[in-house]
Structure formats: C-alpha cells, structure tokens
Motif scaffolding. Structure first.
Motif, PDB file in Angstrom:
ATOM      1  N   TYR A 134       0.571  -1.371   0.479  1.00  9.04           N
ATOM      2  CA  TYR A 134       0.092  -0.201  -0.423  1.00  9.04           C
ATOM      3  C   TYR A 134       1.138   1.214  -0.469  1.00  9.04           C
ATOM      4  CZ  TYR A 134      -3.687  -3.166   1.057  1.00  9.04           C
ATOM      5  OH  TYR A 134      -4.559  -4.291   0.759  1.00  9.04           O
ATOM      6  N   ARG A 135       0.057   2.710  -0.125  1.00 13.87           N
ATOM      7  CA  ARG A 135       0.758   3.649  -0.533  1.00 13.87           C
ATOM      8  C   ARG A 135       0.918   4.455   0.453  1.00 13.87           C
ATOM      9  NH1 ARG A 135      -2.587   4.104  -4.578  1.00 13.87           N
ATOM     10  NH2 ARG A 135      -3.195   6.332  -3.630  1.00 13.87           N
ATOM     11  N   THR A 136       1.611   3.509   1.270  1.00 14.49           N
ATOM     12  CA  THR A 136       2.212   4.340   2.998  1.00 14.49           C
ATOM     13  C   THR A 136       3.499   5.020   2.666  1.00 14.49           C
ATOM     14  OG1 THR A 136       4.045   2.386   3.645  1.00 14.49           O
ATOM     15  CG2 THR A 136       1.227   1.780   4.404  1.00 14.49           C
ATOM     16  N   LEU A 137       4.028   6.219   3.827  1.00 14.12           N
ATOM     17  CA  LEU A 137       4.711   6.813   4.058  1.00 14.12           C
ATOM     18  C   LEU A 137       5.325   5.856   5.077  1.00 14.12           C
ATOM     19  CD1 LEU A 137       3.120   9.912   4.909  1.00 14.12           C
ATOM     20  CD2 LEU A 137       4.418   9.520   2.744  1.00 14.12           C
ATOM     21  N   PRO A 138       6.415   5.525   4.851  1.00 10.92           N
ATOM     22  CA  PRO A 138       7.237   4.248   5.431  1.00 10.92           C
ATOM     23  C   PRO A 138       8.140   4.338   6.375  1.00 10.92           C
ATOM     24  CG  PRO A 138       8.229   4.059   2.916  1.00 10.92           C
ATOM     25  CD  PRO A 138       7.231   5.183   3.183  1.00 10.92           C
ATOM     26  N   GLN A 139       8.347   6.042   6.239  1.00 10.61           N
ATOM     27  CA  GLN A 139       8.766   6.080   8.040  1.00 10.61           C
ATOM     28  C   GLN A 139       8.075   5.656   8.862  1.00 10.61           C
ATOM     29  OE1 GLN A 139       8.837   8.077   4.973  1.00 10.61           O
ATOM     30  NE2 GLN A 139      10.279   8.274   3.575  1.00 10.61           N
ATOM     31  N   ARG A 140       9.214   5.953  10.353  1.00  9.77           N
ATOM     32  CA  ARG A 140       9.000   5.848  11.793  1.00  9.77           C
ATOM     33  C   ARG A 140       7.934   6.891  11.806  1.00  9.77           C
ATOM     34  NH1 ARG A 140      11.025   9.065  15.165  1.00  9.77           N
ATOM     35  NH2 ARG A 140      10.368   7.843  17.095  1.00  9.77           N
ATOM     36  N   GLU A 141       8.610   8.305  11.591  1.00  7.15           N
ATOM     37  CA  GLU A 141       7.431   9.569  11.510  1.00  7.15           C
ATOM     38  C   GLU A 141       5.902   9.504  11.537  1.00  7.15           C
ATOM     39  OE1 GLU A 141      11.583  10.057  12.183  1.00  7.15           O
ATOM     40  OE2 GLU A 141      10.853   9.078  10.174  1.00  7.15           O
ATOM     41  N   HIS A 142       5.739   8.070  10.333  1.00  4.07           N
ATOM     42  CA  HIS A 142       4.784   8.209   9.551  1.00  4.07           C
ATOM     43  C   HIS A 142       4.037   7.187   9.984  1.00  4.07           C
ATOM     44  CE1 HIS A 142       5.560  12.020   7.263  1.00  4.07           C
ATOM     45  NE2 HIS A 142       7.401  11.204   6.896  1.00  4.07           N
ATOM     46  N   ARG A 143       4.417   6.402  11.083  1.00  7.03           N
ATOM     47  CA  ARG A 143       3.658   5.502  11.303  1.00  7.03           C
ATOM     48  C   ARG A 143       3.066   5.077  13.148  1.00  7.03           C
ATOM     49  NH1 ARG A 143       6.875   2.148  10.376  1.00  7.03           N
ATOM     50  NH2 ARG A 143       6.870   1.783   8.423  1.00  7.03           N
ATOM     51  N   GLY A 144       2.162   4.989  13.232  1.00 11.46           N
ATOM     52  CA  GLY A 144       1.561   4.878  14.700  1.00 11.46           C
ATOM     53  C   GLY A 144       0.646   4.286  14.610  1.00 11.46           C
ATOM     54  N   ILE A 145       0.759   3.957  16.443  1.00 19.48           N
ATOM     55  CA  ILE A 145       0.097   2.473  17.129  1.00 19.48           C
ATOM     56  C   ILE A 145      -1.547   2.665  17.826  1.00 19.48           C
ATOM     57  CG2 ILE A 145       1.624   1.889  18.313  1.00 19.48           C
ATOM     58  CD1 ILE A 145       0.797  -1.108  17.598  1.00 19.48           C
ATOM     59  N   ALA A 146      -2.392   2.505  17.768  1.00 16.53           N
ATOM     60  CA  ALA A 146      -3.541   2.700  19.408  1.00 16.53           C
ATOM     61  C   ALA A 146      -4.212   0.923  19.223  1.00 16.53           C
ATOM     62  CB  ALA A 146      -4.489   4.168  18.503  1.00 16.53           C
ATOM     63  N   GLY A 147      -4.385   2.056  20.964  1.00 18.20           N
ATOM     64  CA  GLY A 147      -5.209  -0.020  21.204  1.00 18.20           C
ATOM     65  C   GLY A 147      -6.082   0.848  23.010  1.00 18.20           C
ATOM     66  N   LYS A 148      -6.980  -0.007  23.311  1.00 16.86           N
ATOM     67  CA  LYS A 148      -7.183   0.645  24.079  1.00 16.86           C
ATOM     68  C   LYS A 148      -7.579  -0.986  25.528  1.00 16.86           C
ATOM     69  CE  LYS A 148     -12.020  -0.337  26.196  1.00 16.86           C
ATOM     70  NZ  LYS A 148     -12.901  -1.310  26.652  1.00 16.86           N
ATOM     71  N   SER A 149      -6.843  -0.803  26.584  1.00 12.05           N
ATOM     72  CA  SER A 149      -6.869  -2.141  27.479  1.00 12.05           C
ATOM     73  C   SER A 149      -5.770  -3.047  27.301  1.00 12.05           C
ATOM     74  CB  SER A 149      -7.863  -2.672  27.019  1.00 12.05           C
ATOM     75  OG  SER A 149      -8.112  -3.485  28.567  1.00 12.05           O
ATOM     76  N   SER A 150      -5.982  -4.373  26.525  1.00 13.61           N
ATOM     77  CA  SER A 150      -4.394  -4.803  26.185  1.00 13.61           C
ATOM     78  C   SER A 150      -4.160  -3.778  25.080  1.00 13.61           C
ATOM     79  CB  SER A 150      -4.349  -6.240  26.481  1.00 13.61           C
ATOM     80  OG  SER A 150      -4.946  -7.006  27.387  1.00 13.61           O
ATOM     81  N   GLY A 151      -4.861  -3.633  24.311  1.00 14.07           N
ATOM     82  CA  GLY A 151      -4.554  -2.935  23.067  1.00 14.07           C
ATOM     83  C   GLY A 151      -3.292  -1.076  23.632  1.00 14.07           C
ATOM     84  N   GLY A 152      -4.088  -1.125  24.486  1.00 11.09           N
ATOM     85  CA  GLY A 152      -3.620   0.333  24.887  1.00 11.09           C
ATOM     86  C   GLY A 152      -1.823  -0.097  25.155  1.00 11.09           C
ATOM     87  N   TYR A 153      -2.119  -0.931  26.590  1.00 12.34           N
ATOM     88  CA  TYR A 153      -0.994  -1.429  26.481  1.00 12.34           C
ATOM     89  C   TYR A 153       0.415  -1.974  25.475  1.00 12.34           C
ATOM     90  CZ  TYR A 153       2.840  -4.807  28.399  1.00 12.34           C
ATOM     91  OH  TYR A 153       3.955  -5.177  29.126  1.00 12.34           O
TER      92      TYR A 153
END
Length: 341
Positions: A134-153
């Motif tokens: 997929y056409r992502t911006l592949p650098q770390r500066e443009h990648r995030g992660i999110a979640g709740k509870s154990s996903g938040g962990y």
C-alpha cells in the motif's frame, strides 16, 4: 441512523495473512490471521499520493471481527473513522487492523514462549507487508499504533521496543501500574480456585471450555491472570508461572518481578530517548474504570513527565472501561495530524 448498514466513503481490503513466525506456536493457534486495511476516501483517485499509517490493536479476548460490533444507537469504530476522514476532519490515513488473539485470550503483543511470537508478527511481518502493498509513508515518523486496554498496553510498549518503526502512540485505558490493575484480583482468583476448582487452574480450564464462556462471574479474572502469566512469566520451555501462591495469594517475588519488568510505567526510564523522539503520545482513561486503569494512565503520564516528555495529550474523562469507542476518533485525529506533518 439505520443500524444495519452504512455507506463507506473509504474502503476495506480484508485478507488472510499467513504468518511464518506464528507457525508452531505453543498453543497451536492458527498462523493464518485476518488482516484489515482501510483505505481512505480518495485513495484510488490519487495514485501518486502516500499516506501515514495507523495500526489498531485490540484488548484482551478481542478478535478482529469484534471491531464491527455495535451498541444500540451507536456506530462502531470503523464507521466513525470513515466519517472522520470523509468529513475532512483529520488528514487521511491508511488504517491497519491486526489480530493477535490467542486461545488464552491475548498475547499482550509480546514474544513469549507461553503464547507465541506476536511482537515479531506485528513488527517484522505485518508492517513490512503493508508498506510493500500500500502507498504508505514508510518512515517511523508517519506510523502510529493505537488500542484500548491490552491494546492500549501494546500501543505503549511496542514503540519502546521498536523505535525504528513507530512515531506515535495512543493508549485508551492501557494496562499499566501493575500493582493497581492486576494485583488486587489475585486474591479473587485464589479464593475462586479454592472454592470451585480444588485449587487447580487445570480444572478451571476444563470447566471453561465445556460451557459458554463468561457464564461465571469469575471467568474474566481467572482468564486474565493465566493469560498475563503466559505473556509475562513463562519459562523458555513454555511452562507458565503465576506470580502468587495458589493457597494464600502471597506474592512470589521472583515471578512478580518478571511481570513488573513489562509494566509500561517502569519501562519508561529505560526508553527515555525513544519516548522523547515520539511525534505523538495520546493517553486517556475513564475516571470510573473498573480495573483502575485511570491510575495507570496518570502514572504513565507522570513517568513521561519525569524524563522530560510533556507534549502529551492526556485526559481522564467521565466514563468506565466499557463502551468508549467514541473516544477512538479523538486519538485517531490527534495521531493523524501529528503523523501527517
């Protein structure tokens, strides 16, 4: 709002990902996992444009298709996210929904001989595959992660473990400050095991798997204790050790210490430089969270402050641990704005 359908402005691609690192995992859970990729409105019309990517991970006992569950008169998170982008209220992003469920309930997004190599699966299999397809911006500066509870962990600890990949995180009521979120339940597990299962986790599992899950009030507590132990305190051969005595609930210090090593609050000082270089950190929790994860959220914020990280979105809102999907678009907008720049 019609409850049975919605016209998406973006679109989902749903695939089955065949993992190499999950083959032969200790629980014989499937190494073929569902993976959803959401492509925002306009993705197909602008073939040269690249996008930030944000990975969505689930809480304990969560499986991927639960993201589409709806409560009465409320939209689910995929629908809310699509509306956010369709209205132009946040920079467009590629969203990736990842499944790290196990037959113990979850993986905490860690590599463990008790469950399997789910950290490696996420970071070294899924991320490169998404960037390649997929056409992502592949650098770390443009990648995030999110979640709740154990996903938040998982959202808290994954960027600390792999600073080369992640530039932003959002945690909603993530597991943190283990002495307040986990330890108080140990005594309940001990009493339940004594009175219902002759002090045996093996008998609990036999019972749990013989009937509809969560038909006993104690199911979640016992499942959580064993599932966390499988992630935090398993021997190299997969033997799982609980951090307390099964007759008294007294802590076993050498095992409990193995858990504390994985407490996000305690991990912060060792990963100070990584956290100082994050583009986005979002933390929230309900003030009435049943697992007291609002206390963990505050402790995580203070730990960040102590290493000089003050550019953080932090909020304790009026709510519990449940039915907070409406909060996810707040963190999504925050991450999208920070990761798109």
């Amino acid at each position: 709002m019609q409850p049975w359908s919605i016209d998406m402005q973006g679109r989902f691609e749903e695939i089955t990902f065949e993992s190499e690192v999950l083959k032969g995992n200790p629980l014989n859970d499937s190494y073929k996992r569902p993976l959803w990729i959401y492509l925002p409105p306009g993705y197909d019309k602008e073939p040269e444009r690249r996008y930030p990517s944000i990975y969505m991970i689930q809480g304990f006992t969560g499986q991927l298709d639960m993201w589409r569950n709806r409560s009465a008169f409320r939209k689910n998170f995929p629908e809310l996210a699509d509306e956010l982008f369709a209205r132009g209220e946040a920079p467009a992003c590629i969203l990736v929904w990842v499944d790290c469920w196990t037959s113990y309930g979850g993986s905490q997004f860690l590599d463990s001989p008790g469950t399997g190599r789910y950290h490696t699966y996420l970071c070294d299999e899924i991320v490169p595959w998404v960037d390649a397809h997929y056409r992502t911006l592949p650098q770390r500066e443009h990648r995030g992660i999110a979640g709740k509870s154990s996903g938040g962990y998982g959202a808290m600890i994954t960027p600390m473990l792999r600073p080369d990949l992640w530039g932003g995180l959002a945690t909603h009521a993530g597991d943190a400050l283990f002495e307040t979120c986990y330890q108080p339940e140990f005594r309940e597990t001990v009493r339940t095991l004594r009175d219902q299962y002759d002090g045996s986790f093996e008998k609990f599992w036999q019972d749990f798997r013989s009937r509809p899950a969560f038909t006993r009030r104690s199911d979640h507590t016992l499942l959580n204790d064993w599932g966390m132990a499988a992630c935090y305190s398993a021997d190299p051969d997969g033997t799982i050790h609980l951090p307390y005595d099964l007759e008294t609930g007294a802590l076993i210090p050498e095992v409990w210490e193995k858990w504390l090593v994985w407490d996000p609050v305690r991990m912060v000082p060792s990963h100070a430089e990584t956290l100082r270089n994050m583009r986005a950190i979002y933390i929230d929790a309900g003030r009435r969270d049943e697992f007291f994860l609002d206390l963990g959220a505050e402790a995580f914020r203070r730990a960040l402050e102590q290493i000089g990280v003050t550019d953080v979105y932090f909020e304790l809102f009026d709510g519990t641990h449940m039915a907070i999907e409406y909060r996810y678009t707040l963190s999504l907008k925050y991450l999208a704005e920070r990761l798109a720049s």
